[in-house]
Design an enzyme around this catalytic site. Structure first.
Site, mmCIF file in Angstrom:
data_model
loop_
_atom_site.group_PDB
_atom_site.id
_atom_site.type_symbol
_atom_site.label_atom_id
_atom_site.label_comp_id
_atom_site.label_asym_id
_atom_site.label_seq_id
_atom_site.Cartn_x
_atom_site.Cartn_y
_atom_site.Cartn_z
ATOM 1 N N HIS A 152 -31.159 153.319 69.401
ATOM 2 C CA HIS A 152 -30.984 151.859 69.392
ATOM 3 C C HIS A 152 -30.894 151.248 70.783
ATOM 4 C CE1 HIS A 152 -26.785 152.867 70.094
ATOM 5 N NE2 HIS A 152 -26.644 151.631 70.542
HETATM 6 C C1 UD1 Z 1 -24.190 147.020 70.440
HETATM 7 C C2 UD1 Z 1 -23.549 147.396 71.775
HETATM 8 C C3 UD1 Z 1 -23.868 148.838 72.096
HETATM 9 C C4 UD1 Z 1 -23.461 149.753 70.956
HETATM 10 C C5 UD1 Z 1 -24.161 149.282 69.687
HETATM 11 C C6 UD1 Z 1 -23.795 150.156 68.510
HETATM 12 C C7 UD1 Z 1 -23.324 145.668 73.539
HETATM 13 C C8 UD1 Z 1 -23.892 145.178 74.801
HETATM 14 N N1 UD1 Z 1 -24.080 146.587 72.859
HETATM 15 O O1 UD1 Z 1 -25.587 147.085 70.582
HETATM 16 O O2 UD1 Z 1 -23.142 149.210 73.259
HETATM 17 O O3 UD1 Z 1 -23.831 151.083 71.243
HETATM 18 O O4 UD1 Z 1 -23.762 147.931 69.446
HETATM 19 O O5 UD1 Z 1 -24.350 149.697 67.322
HETATM 20 O O6 UD1 Z 1 -22.244 145.270 73.174
HETATM 21 N N2 UD1 Z 1 -27.296 143.125 64.009
HETATM 22 C C9 UD1 Z 1 -27.256 143.153 62.631
HETATM 23 N N3 UD1 Z 1 -26.055 143.360 62.027
HETATM 24 C C10 UD1 Z 1 -24.902 143.531 62.722
HETATM 25 C C11 UD1 Z 1 -24.969 143.516 64.130
HETATM 26 C C12 UD1 Z 1 -26.165 143.317 64.756
HETATM 27 O O7 UD1 Z 1 -28.255 142.981 61.964
HETATM 28 O O8 UD1 Z 1 -23.840 143.724 62.112
HETATM 29 C C13 UD1 Z 1 -28.568 142.874 64.688
HETATM 30 C C14 UD1 Z 1 -28.452 141.673 65.591
HETATM 31 O O9 UD1 Z 1 -28.847 140.528 64.960
HETATM 32 C C15 UD1 Z 1 -29.334 142.022 66.768
HETATM 33 C C16 UD1 Z 1 -29.374 143.535 66.760
HETATM 34 O O10 UD1 Z 1 -28.840 143.980 65.521
HETATM 35 O O11 UD1 Z 1 -30.619 141.532 66.584
HETATM 36 C C17 UD1 Z 1 -28.606 144.092 67.909
HETATM 37 O O12 UD1 Z 1 -27.207 143.774 67.819
HETATM 38 P P1 UD1 Z 1 -26.317 143.569 69.130
HETATM 39 O O13 UD1 Z 1 -24.910 143.338 68.737
HETATM 40 O O14 UD1 Z 1 -26.987 142.599 70.000
HETATM 41 O O15 UD1 Z 1 -26.393 144.894 69.944
HETATM 42 P P2 UD1 Z 1 -26.569 146.383 69.528
HETATM 43 O O16 UD1 Z 1 -27.943 146.787 69.852
HETATM 44 O O17 UD1 Z 1 -26.052 146.611 68.137
#
Ligand code: UD1
Length: 374
Positions: A221
């Site tokens: 990821h």
């Molecule tokens: C975040 C953390 C990362 C951690 C990872 C574990 C930061 C900078 N990054 O990255 O360190 O290893 O989480 O999962 O804090 N999304 C969903 N559902 C959710 C959460 C997110 O669909 O519950 C989607 C969001 O809309 C986004 C993508 O997943 O498009 C990424 O989510 P985001 O929270 O930006 O960062 P992660 O890549 O999950």
């Protein structure tokens, strides 16, 4: 008077770190710990399932920030956290790991003054202690948002709890000495050891039609691996060519990128599923022949489980997993991945569990916080 500590969790890798800390605080009557969920992760599969399985109490405060760009997410957490400090007047705020919730809440706390002074480190002060668990880890890769979060959080923390020797050395180099930095071991491993027995009864192998020790487990990821469709396609094609059946619980970020790039995986060689709960995922790790990952925590968990891990990154902030554990840091080239895959049995034979990864790290942390406040 009890010491009030706000414990912050926001994203998936925070929940397994906060669980043993909340338990350890609950066992010490001098403390009143309260849980703040920032809502950085909000899906049931990235959040709620961990509360259920790890018996984490319902959050006392839910900031419900959701997704956004880094600036939007961090700013929103900061805006919503400040009134919580105003209301709760804590003696300390404990943050874990390296996600946006970590730096956001640390930064707000570092500039906050309580109404009433209190004693810490033998002096009177009004600013709550900023307490960082999993301090000192450094990848030295500033392209990684988590590295920015680590460096900034450590710079403004009062108590820094460190999981592996490299962390103490990194902090010493940055001028943080043993008065603030304490080597306590790894809270994530507290959770793993406490849940290991229960994970054995997870039905996930049967559900996915897998046999023990015959498959590779994949998690990806990191933006550097998944945000570019071509790079992601190349990585998945390399894994596909190894000749081992692959199980791939897909993170929402990765799912979005795969759909956008039109990437599909052959069901003959891949079992693709949604992100799993803690117990199912632990069972899958423990029974895998090999794990391919770009996660931080999984490098540590495989080390304790003695399962070979191949890390698809150019650097790691967790070098002890390579020096003593089962981890091989290989980057993303096909040659390096194939070569590492051929070395897995040899690596697994010489592994060691790092010092103080013994299930008691949260107890050490709570004791050290009490010492600082006494
Ligand atoms: C975040 C953390 C990362 C951690 C990872 C574990 C930061 C900078 N990054 O990255 O360190 O290893 O989480 O999962 O804090 N999304 C969903 N559902 C959710 C959460 C997110 O669909 O519950 C989607 C969001 O809309 C986004 C993508 O997943 O498009 C990424 O989510 P985001 O929270 O930006 O960062 P992660 O890549 O999950």
């Amino acid at each position: 008077m009890r010491w009030r500590i706000l414990c912050v969790a926001g994203a998936r890798p925070n929940f397994m770190k906060i669980a043993p800390l909340l338990r350890a605080f609950a066992h010490d009557p001098r403390f009143e710990a309260r849980l703040v969920h920032t809502g950085q992760h909000y899906d049931d599969r990235l959040s709620k399932v961990f509360f259920d399985e790890l018996a984490i109490p319902r959050p006392d405060v839910d900031l419900e920030v959701g997704s956004g760009s880094h600036a939007q997410q961090t700013a929103e957490i900061m805006k919503r956290f400040e009134p919580v400090l105003e209301r709760e007047q804590p003696h300390g705020v404990l943050v874990v790991g390296d996600v946006n919730s970590t730096i956001a809440c640390a930064a707000v706390t570092a500039k906050f003054f309580r109404r009433e002074p209190f004693r810490a480190f033998g002096r009177t002060r009004k600013r709550p202690l900023v307490i960082h668990v999993e301090s000192g880890l450094r990848s030295r890769d500033l392209d990684m948002p988590e590295e920015i979060n680590r460096v900034l959080t450590d710079a403004i923390s009062d108590l820094l709890f460190v999981s592996e020797p490299s962390g103490m050395a990194n902090l010493a180099r940055e001028g943080v000495g043993p008065d603030r930095a304490v080597f306590v071991g790894n809270v994530m491993i507290d959770t793993l050891l406490a849940a290991r027995e229960r994970a054995r009864s997870s039905p996930v192998l049967t559900t996915l039609g897998l046999r023990e020790g015959t498959y590779g487990l994949v998690t990806l990821h990191r933006p550097s691996n998944v945000d570019d469709g071509e790079a992601l396609q190349h990585l998945l094609a390399t894994l596909d060519g190894l000749g081992v059946h692959l199980v791939f619980p897909v993170h929402p970020r990765t799912r979005q990128r795969m759909v956008a790039a039109g990437i599909t995986l052959d069901p003959e060689r891949w079992s693709v599923c949604e992100p799993l709960g803690y117990l199912d995922f632990l069972r899958l790790q423990a029974s895998a022949r090999v794990v391919f990952t770009d996660s931080g925590g999984i490098q540590e968990e495989t080390t304790v489980l003695g399962v070979p891990c191949i890390t698809l990154r150019e650097n790691t902030e967790r070098p002890v997993t390579c020096e003593q554990g089962t981890n091989q840091l290989v980057g993303t080239s096909r040659e390096a991945i194939v070569a590492a895959y051929h070395r897995i049995d040899e690596i697994a034979r010489v592994r060691r569990v790092p010092e103080l990864w013994d299930g008691k790290s949260a107890e050490r942390i709570v004791a050290a916080i009490a010492d600082a406040l006494a």
